[in-house]
Design a protein around this motif. Structure first.
Motif, PDB file in Angstrom:
ATOM      1  N   LEU A  69      -1.759  12.334   2.808  1.00  0.00           N
ATOM      2  CA  LEU A  69      -0.412  12.046   3.288  1.00  0.00           C
ATOM      3  C   LEU A  69       0.367  13.339   3.494  1.00  0.00           C
ATOM      4  O   LEU A  69       0.570  14.104   2.551  1.00  0.00           O
ATOM      5  CB  LEU A  69       0.332  11.151   2.303  1.00  0.00           C
ATOM      6  CG  LEU A  69      -0.253   9.768   2.102  1.00  0.00           C
ATOM      7  CD1 LEU A  69       0.547   8.983   1.065  1.00  0.00           C
ATOM      8  CD2 LEU A  69      -0.316   8.995   3.408  1.00  0.00           C
ATOM      9  N   ALA A  70       0.804  13.568   4.734  1.00  0.00           N
ATOM     10  CA  ALA A  70       1.660  14.706   5.057  1.00  0.00           C
ATOM     11  C   ALA A  70       3.101  14.316   4.753  1.00  0.00           C
ATOM     12  O   ALA A  70       3.457  13.141   4.796  1.00  0.00           O
ATOM     13  CB  ALA A  70       1.502  15.074   6.523  1.00  0.00           C
ATOM     14  N   ILE A 128       6.363  10.023   5.655  1.00  0.00           N
ATOM     15  CA  ILE A 128       5.026  10.265   5.114  1.00  0.00           C
ATOM     16  C   ILE A 128       4.037   9.818   6.185  1.00  0.00           C
ATOM     17  O   ILE A 128       4.086   8.689   6.657  1.00  0.00           O
ATOM     18  CB  ILE A 128       4.829   9.503   3.791  1.00  0.00           C
ATOM     19  CG1 ILE A 128       5.770  10.084   2.734  1.00  0.00           C
ATOM     20  CG2 ILE A 128       3.387   9.578   3.343  1.00  0.00           C
ATOM     21  CD1 ILE A 128       5.746   9.359   1.427  1.00  0.00           C
ATOM     22  N   THR A 129       3.161  10.735   6.576  1.00  0.00           N
ATOM     23  CA  THR A 129       2.259  10.490   7.694  1.00  0.00           C
ATOM     24  C   THR A 129       0.811  10.597   7.241  1.00  0.00           C
ATOM     25  O   THR A 129       0.405  11.633   6.723  1.00  0.00           O
ATOM     26  CB  THR A 129       2.532  11.520   8.810  1.00  0.00           C
ATOM     27  OG1 THR A 129       3.929  11.497   9.124  1.00  0.00           O
ATOM     28  CG2 THR A 129       1.727  11.223  10.054  1.00  0.00           C
ATOM     29  N   PRO A 130       0.001   9.550   7.436  1.00  0.00           N
ATOM     30  CA  PRO A 130      -1.415   9.635   7.073  1.00  0.00           C
ATOM     31  C   PRO A 130      -2.144  10.602   7.997  1.00  0.00           C
ATOM     32  O   PRO A 130      -1.915  10.618   9.199  1.00  0.00           O
ATOM     33  CB  PRO A 130      -1.942   8.217   7.244  1.00  0.00           C
ATOM     34  CG  PRO A 130      -0.877   7.435   7.908  1.00  0.00           C
ATOM     35  CD  PRO A 130       0.358   8.240   7.958  1.00  0.00           C
ATOM     36  N   TYR A 136      -0.154   6.402  -1.561  1.00  0.00           N
ATOM     37  CA  TYR A 136      -1.508   6.470  -1.010  1.00  0.00           C
ATOM     38  C   TYR A 136      -2.080   5.058  -0.953  1.00  0.00           C
ATOM     39  O   TYR A 136      -2.719   4.596  -1.876  1.00  0.00           O
ATOM     40  CB  TYR A 136      -2.408   7.365  -1.867  1.00  0.00           C
ATOM     41  CG  TYR A 136      -2.204   8.836  -1.626  1.00  0.00           C
ATOM     42  CD1 TYR A 136      -3.033   9.530  -0.756  1.00  0.00           C
ATOM     43  CD2 TYR A 136      -1.191   9.528  -2.274  1.00  0.00           C
ATOM     44  CE1 TYR A 136      -2.850  10.886  -0.531  1.00  0.00           C
ATOM     45  CE2 TYR A 136      -1.002  10.883  -2.052  1.00  0.00           C
ATOM     46  CZ  TYR A 136      -1.837  11.553  -1.178  1.00  0.00           C
ATOM     47  OH  TYR A 136      -1.654  12.891  -0.950  1.00  0.00           O
ATOM     48  N   THR A 137      -1.827   4.391   0.149  1.00  0.00           N
ATOM     49  CA  THR A 137      -2.341   3.036   0.299  1.00  0.00           C
ATOM     50  C   THR A 137      -3.784   3.039   0.792  1.00  0.00           C
ATOM     51  O   THR A 137      -4.511   2.089   0.570  1.00  0.00           O
ATOM     52  CB  THR A 137      -1.465   2.215   1.264  1.00  0.00           C
ATOM     53  OG1 THR A 137      -1.404   2.898   2.512  1.00  0.00           O
ATOM     54  CG2 THR A 137      -0.058   2.046   0.692  1.00  0.00           C
ATOM     55  N   GLY A 188       3.391  18.020   9.721  1.00  0.00           N
ATOM     56  CA  GLY A 188       2.601  18.675   8.690  1.00  0.00           C
ATOM     57  C   GLY A 188       1.179  18.169   8.606  1.00  0.00           C
ATOM     58  O   GLY A 188       0.841  17.099   9.099  1.00  0.00           O
ATOM     59  N   GLY A 189       0.361  18.953   7.981  1.00  0.00           N
ATOM     60  CA  GLY A 189      -1.019  18.582   7.748  1.00  0.00           C
ATOM     61  C   GLY A 189      -1.265  18.343   6.271  1.00  0.00           C
ATOM     62  O   GLY A 189      -0.355  18.441   5.448  1.00  0.00           O
ATOM     63  N   VAL A 190      -2.494  18.029   5.964  1.00  0.00           N
ATOM     64  CA  VAL A 190      -2.911  17.810   4.584  1.00  0.00           C
ATOM     65  C   VAL A 190      -4.229  18.539   4.410  1.00  0.00           C
ATOM     66  O   VAL A 190      -5.068  18.549   5.310  1.00  0.00           O
ATOM     67  CB  VAL A 190      -3.113  16.303   4.287  1.00  0.00           C
ATOM     68  CG1 VAL A 190      -3.532  16.075   2.849  1.00  0.00           C
ATOM     69  CG2 VAL A 190      -1.859  15.523   4.597  1.00  0.00           C
TER      70      VAL A 190
END
Length: 175
Positions: free
Chosen positions: A109-110, A152-154, A90-91, A115-117
């Motif tokens: 982060l997905a 990992i996707t923000p 988690y930047t 995906g979602g969060v």
């Protein structure tokens, strides 16, 4: 002796032209019978080589690309956000609040690009709002059999509050 002097002179002329960023002859051009030192023409250097990109002159600001924050939301001061228990992935640890203080936006982060969060208020007290972030489960293959990259996707996460945030500290955890 004359041959070695001529060879040394030609090597020096070639070295001088190369050091100046010029080439004595272009590919496909006819060889010149005049010495290279008398045929050298001044050249201009383009600002960027074709096919390359020029880096931006200013650093980007705000949230990461693809995770836009509504323009009327305001970033909370760092002292009002506690996120040290989040994993190092988690930047982006900033939190934004709506003008009325009843909605927060964070960056979660997905686990993959499809995906979602989701974010959930776990605790709401007089001094603290504790928010849990967790990736949402996505069926294998993604929506309608779309391929999903395993990166990992923000993702923006909007969390509604039952009353305005005020001066409460926002504690963000994973889970």
């Amino acid at each position: 002796m004359k041959t070695s002097l001529f060879t040394a002179g030609a090597a020096l002329a070639l070295l001088a032209l190369t050091a100046c960023g010029q080439q004595p002859e272009q590919a496909g051009a006819a060889p010149s019978s005049t010495p290279a030192s008398t045929t050298a023409q001044p050249t201009t250097t383009p600002s960027a080589t074709p096919g390359t990109s020029v880096p931006p002159t200013t650093a980007p600001t705000g949230a990461p690309t693809g995770t836009a924050v509504p323009p009327d939301f305001k970033e909370l001061p760092p002292g009002q956000v506690e996120s040290k228990s989040l994993p190092e992935e988690y930047t982006e640890r900033r939190v934004w609040a709506s003008p009325d203080g009843k909605t927060l936006q964070l960056i979660g982060l997905a686990r993959d690009s499809c995906g979602g969060v989701e974010g959930e208020v776990l605790e709401f007290s007089a001094s603290t709002v504790r928010i849990g972030l967790r990736p949402m489960a996505q069926p294998q293959g993604g929506p309608e059999s779309q391929a999903c990259a395993m990166v990992i996707t923000p993702r923006p996460v909007v969390v509604p509050l039952r009353e305005a945030l005020g001066n409460r500290t926002v504690v963000v955890i994973e889970g």
